[in-house]
Structures are given as structure tokens and as C-alpha cells.
Scaffold this motif. Structure first.
Motif, PDB file in Angstrom:
ATOM      1  N   ASN A 162       0.830  -1.201   0.000  1.00 52.15           N
ATOM      2  CA  ASN A 162       0.000   0.000   0.000  1.00 52.15           C
ATOM      3  C   ASN A 162       0.869   1.257   0.000  1.00 52.15           C
ATOM      4  OD1 ASN A 162      -2.723  -1.032  -0.010  1.00 52.15           O
ATOM      5  ND2 ASN A 162      -2.363  -1.732   2.094  1.00 52.15           N
ATOM      6  N   CYS A 257      -7.313   0.691   9.159  1.00 56.68           N
ATOM      7  CA  CYS A 257      -8.487   1.351   8.587  1.00 56.68           C
ATOM      8  C   CYS A 257      -9.426   0.336   7.936  1.00 56.68           C
ATOM      9  CB  CYS A 257      -8.068   2.398   7.552  1.00 56.68           C
ATOM     10  SG  CYS A 257      -6.944   3.655   8.212  1.00 56.68           S
ATOM     11  N   THR A 259     -11.175   1.178   5.091  1.00 59.60           N
ATOM     12  CA  THR A 259     -11.123   1.364   3.637  1.00 59.60           C
ATOM     13  C   THR A 259      -9.887   2.165   3.241  1.00 59.60           C
ATOM     14  OG1 THR A 259     -12.357   3.452   3.708  1.00 59.60           O
ATOM     15  CG2 THR A 259     -13.649   1.403   3.547  1.00 59.60           C
ATOM     16  N   LEU A 260      -9.605   2.144   1.946  1.00 58.12           N
ATOM     17  CA  LEU A 260      -8.496   2.922   1.413  1.00 58.12           C
ATOM     18  C   LEU A 260      -8.745   4.418   1.608  1.00 58.12           C
ATOM     19  CD1 LEU A 260      -5.831   2.986  -0.206  1.00 58.12           C
ATOM     20  CD2 LEU A 260      -7.211   3.036  -2.301  1.00 58.12           C
ATOM     21  N   GLU A 261      -9.987   4.844   1.468  1.00 58.33           N
ATOM     22  CA  GLU A 261     -10.315   6.256   1.628  1.00 58.33           C
ATOM     23  C   GLU A 261      -9.985   6.742   3.041  1.00 58.33           C
ATOM     24  OE1 GLU A 261     -12.138   4.694  -1.835  1.00 58.33           O
ATOM     25  OE2 GLU A 261     -12.289   4.004   0.254  1.00 58.33           O
ATOM     26  N   GLN A 262     -10.294   5.921   4.050  1.00 56.17           N
ATOM     27  CA  GLN A 262      -9.968   6.291   5.421  1.00 56.17           C
ATOM     28  C   GLN A 262      -8.459   6.427   5.613  1.00 56.17           C
ATOM     29  OE1 GLN A 262     -11.743   3.419   8.025  1.00 56.17           O
ATOM     30  NE2 GLN A 262     -13.837   4.151   7.716  1.00 56.17           N
ATOM     31  N   LEU A 264      -6.225   7.180   3.312  1.00 52.46           N
ATOM     32  CA  LEU A 264      -5.766   8.390   2.635  1.00 52.46           C
ATOM     33  C   LEU A 264      -6.034   9.627   3.485  1.00 52.46           C
ATOM     34  CD1 LEU A 264      -6.850   7.619  -1.037  1.00 52.46           C
ATOM     35  CD2 LEU A 264      -4.501   7.962  -0.234  1.00 52.46           C
ATOM     36  N   ASP A 265      -7.198   9.654   4.119  1.00 52.59           N
ATOM     37  CA  ASP A 265      -7.528  10.789   4.976  1.00 52.59           C
ATOM     38  C   ASP A 265      -6.527  10.936   6.110  1.00 52.59           C
ATOM     39  OD1 ASP A 265      -9.713  11.447   3.462  1.00 52.59           O
ATOM     40  OD2 ASP A 265     -11.175  10.483   4.785  1.00 52.59           O
ATOM     41  N   LEU A 269      -4.740  13.821   3.897  1.00 55.96           N
ATOM     42  CA  LEU A 269      -5.799  14.499   3.158  1.00 55.96           C
ATOM     43  C   LEU A 269      -6.733  15.290   4.068  1.00 55.96           C
ATOM     44  CD1 LEU A 269      -6.857  12.059   0.302  1.00 55.96           C
ATOM     45  CD2 LEU A 269      -5.308  14.002   0.227  1.00 55.96           C
ATOM     46  N   LYS A 270      -7.330  14.644   5.069  1.00 54.47           N
ATOM     47  CA  LYS A 270      -8.318  15.321   5.894  1.00 54.47           C
ATOM     48  C   LYS A 270      -8.046  15.241   7.393  1.00 54.47           C
ATOM     49  CE  LYS A 270     -12.185  14.631   2.675  1.00 54.47           C
ATOM     50  NZ  LYS A 270     -13.550  14.038   2.528  1.00 54.47           N
TER      51      LYS A 270
END
Length: 302
Positions: A162, A257, A259-262, A264-265, A269-270
Motif C-alpha cells: 500500500n 483502517c 477502507t483505502l479512503e480512510q 488516505l484521509d 488528506l483530511k
């Protein structure tokens, strides 16, 4: 994500530019990367913390730039030594003293419960240095680490799996270390296949005796894998065991996490960059460990 603050000021002349650079270097600021673009050039200096503050109403501010320090008296002594060394060529002692009185103030208390002095290394640029008069503010004294990395060596163990996430975590860790004054030659980066291999590499590095702190970076995504929790438990146990048995601080920057989105955050990111946070924790723990070892023994032996 807010990463940092930069205050831009123009020096009136090339001589003033060089003089300001010399002044900040003499006071111990970490130099940042400079730049040259044609006839223009820039010089940057970094500090571990930065604050931007807005004021509602009139304010009696002593200078445009306020710098919080520790050991205010030592900072003023350094500023005075620099101003004396850079006095006008051929100036008499009386003329030097007169110049100091005009460019360097005494340490004075303020209405906002601090102590402060101002310095004017070049005409028109006045800088205020301040320190809390009561830093504990009624609280019991506590020993804490700080974010100064002088003489410290760090290793970063980062998983390749990853990489879209772990590379961001690595960037955050390097950012935190370099901003705190670490030298690039004192940072060792070790890449391992995945999170499972992190504890073994961390343990091996800790046992070399050449590393003061270790930062572990990886990511585990639950996804559809049934062994997610088993891997996480072993990775966290292995990192913790390595820290306890070797006595070398290990910072935990392994994301877990859904998901991948979590992920990345949490990698910038966030939700901030957990690699930056892990490196900051490693710096603080190495600093704290040194302070604990250097602290005098309280009480008497029985």
C-alpha cells in the motif's frame, strides 16, 4: 490540511539581507532551504511551532514579529553578543553602548504575564523575543520532552505494501524530523515488504545501538481479509515488545483502517498525517528519556 506558516519580509538592501541571516543563525534558528532567482534571493529559518494571531481592537504590540523562546536571558545575551560583534567598524566603546541602547531593550514584564525584550538587527526590522513569566501557571511541575533533535539519530521502518499510503506517511515523518532540526545523515530509512515484517526490522535496528528512536509506518486495511485483526495484534505486540526489551522509543505509525479512503484521509488528506505525528512522538520520547536519565536523584538513599 494546514501544514505550516511562512512570514515573508523584504530586506531593504543586500547587506541587510546578509545581516539578518547572520543574526537569526547566531540565535540558533534552524536554517531552511534558500533560493536564488535571477537578481533575487531568499533565506529561510524554521521553528518547531508557529502561531498566527488576530486581534480585535487596538493592540500595543512591540514588534511585527514575536518569537517565543525558553531561557530568555540567554537569548538576550546572544543577541547582545551578536550586536556587539557587528557594531559599526571603528566605533568606540561609548558609541557601541549607545547603539546597543537604541537597538536592544532590557527584559521587561508585560501586561500579558510575560517577559520580553526587543532587538533591531537592521534598521526598520524590530523583533520581540518573549517567555511566559509563569510557565507553569499554578500547575505542578512536569518533566516533558521537547522537539529539539540535536544529536539524535532516528530510523524509519516503512512497509512497501500500500505504498500510495505509506509513502505519504514517510513524507510526513521526514517533514517532522527535518523541521525539528534533524540532519539527513542521521535519518535511516528501512523498507520492508509489509506491516508483518515491521517488528523484526525495528528490533534489529534497536539492537544495533546506533539508533535513538524508531518510527514504524504501515497500513492495514480490513477489506475482506479474515486475518486483519490477527496481523494487527501481532504487529502491535511485536513493536511494543521491541520497545520494552531494548529501551529504544518506538513510535507507532501503523494505520488500521476499514477502507483505502480512510487511510488516505489519515495520511494527509483530511485527518492530519499520522507519519508526522509518529515522528513528533518519537522525538519527544527520545528527549524525555534523556531528561529522565540526566535528572538528579530526589531524596536520600535508604
Amino acid at each position: 490540511m494546514i501544514k505550516g506558516l511562512t512570514l515573508l519580509r523584504s530586506a531593504s538592501t543586500p547587506a541587510a539581507f546578509d545581516r539578518l541571516g547572520s543574526f537569526f543563525a547566531a540565535l540558533g534558528f534552524e536554517p531552511g532551504p534558500g533560493w536564488v532567482n535571477g537578481a533575487n534571493r531568499g533565506s529561510s529559518f524554521r521553528a518547531p511551532l508557529a502561531t498566527i494571531e488576530w486581534i480585535d481592537g487596538a493592540a500595543d504590540t512591540p514588534a511585527d514579529l514575536l518569537i517565543e523562546v525558553t531561557s530568555l536571558g540567554a537569548v538576550r545575551d546572544a543577541a547582545e553578543a551578536w550586536l556587539r560583534a557587528h557594531a559599526a567598524e571603528g566605533a568606540t566603546e561609548a558609541e557601541t553602548l549607545q547603539s546597543l541602547q537604541a537597538t536592544l531593550s532590557r527584559i521587561e514584564p508585560t501586561v500579558w504575564k510575560t517577559e520580553l525584550f526587543t532587538a533591531e538587527p537592521v534598521p526598520g526590522i524590530r523583533i520581540a523575543f518573549w517567555e511566559w513569566a509563569e510557565p507553569l501557571k499554578g500547575k505542578p511541575a512536569a518533566m516533558e520532552g521537547d522537539l529539539v533533535v540535536t544529536g539524535m539519530r532516528f530510523a524509519i521502518v516503512v512497509a512497501r505494501w500500500n505504498a500510495v499510503i505509506t509513502d505519504r506517511l514517510l513524507q510526513g515523518s521526514l517533514d517532522a524530523l527535518l523541521r525539528s532540526g534533524a540532519r539527513r545523515e542521521d535519518i535511516e530509512i528501512v523498507r520492508v515488504p509489509g506491516a508483518w515484517e515491521i517488528p523484526d526490522a525495528a528490533r534489529t535496528l534497536a539492537e544495533t545501538g546506533r539508533i535513538d528512536g524508531i518510527i514504524t509506518l504501515g497500513v492495514l486495511l480490513r477489506g475482506e481479509t479474515a486475518h486483519y485483526e490477527a496481523i494487527y495484534n501481532e504487529v502491535s505486540r511485536g513493536i511494543g515488545q521491541s520497545q520494552q526489551e531494548t529501551g529504544i522509543p518506538h513510535a507507532f505509525g501503523v494505520l488500521t483502517c476499514e477502507t483505502l479512503e480512510q487511510a488516505l484521509d489519515r495520511a494527509g488528506l483530511k485527518a492530519g498525517n499520522k507519519g508526522f505525528e509518529a515522528a513528533s512522538a518519537a522525538i519527544e520520547m527520545v528527549s524525555l528519556k534523556r531528561k529522565i536519565k540526566a535528572a538528579p536523584v530526589q531524596g536520600s538513599a535508604l
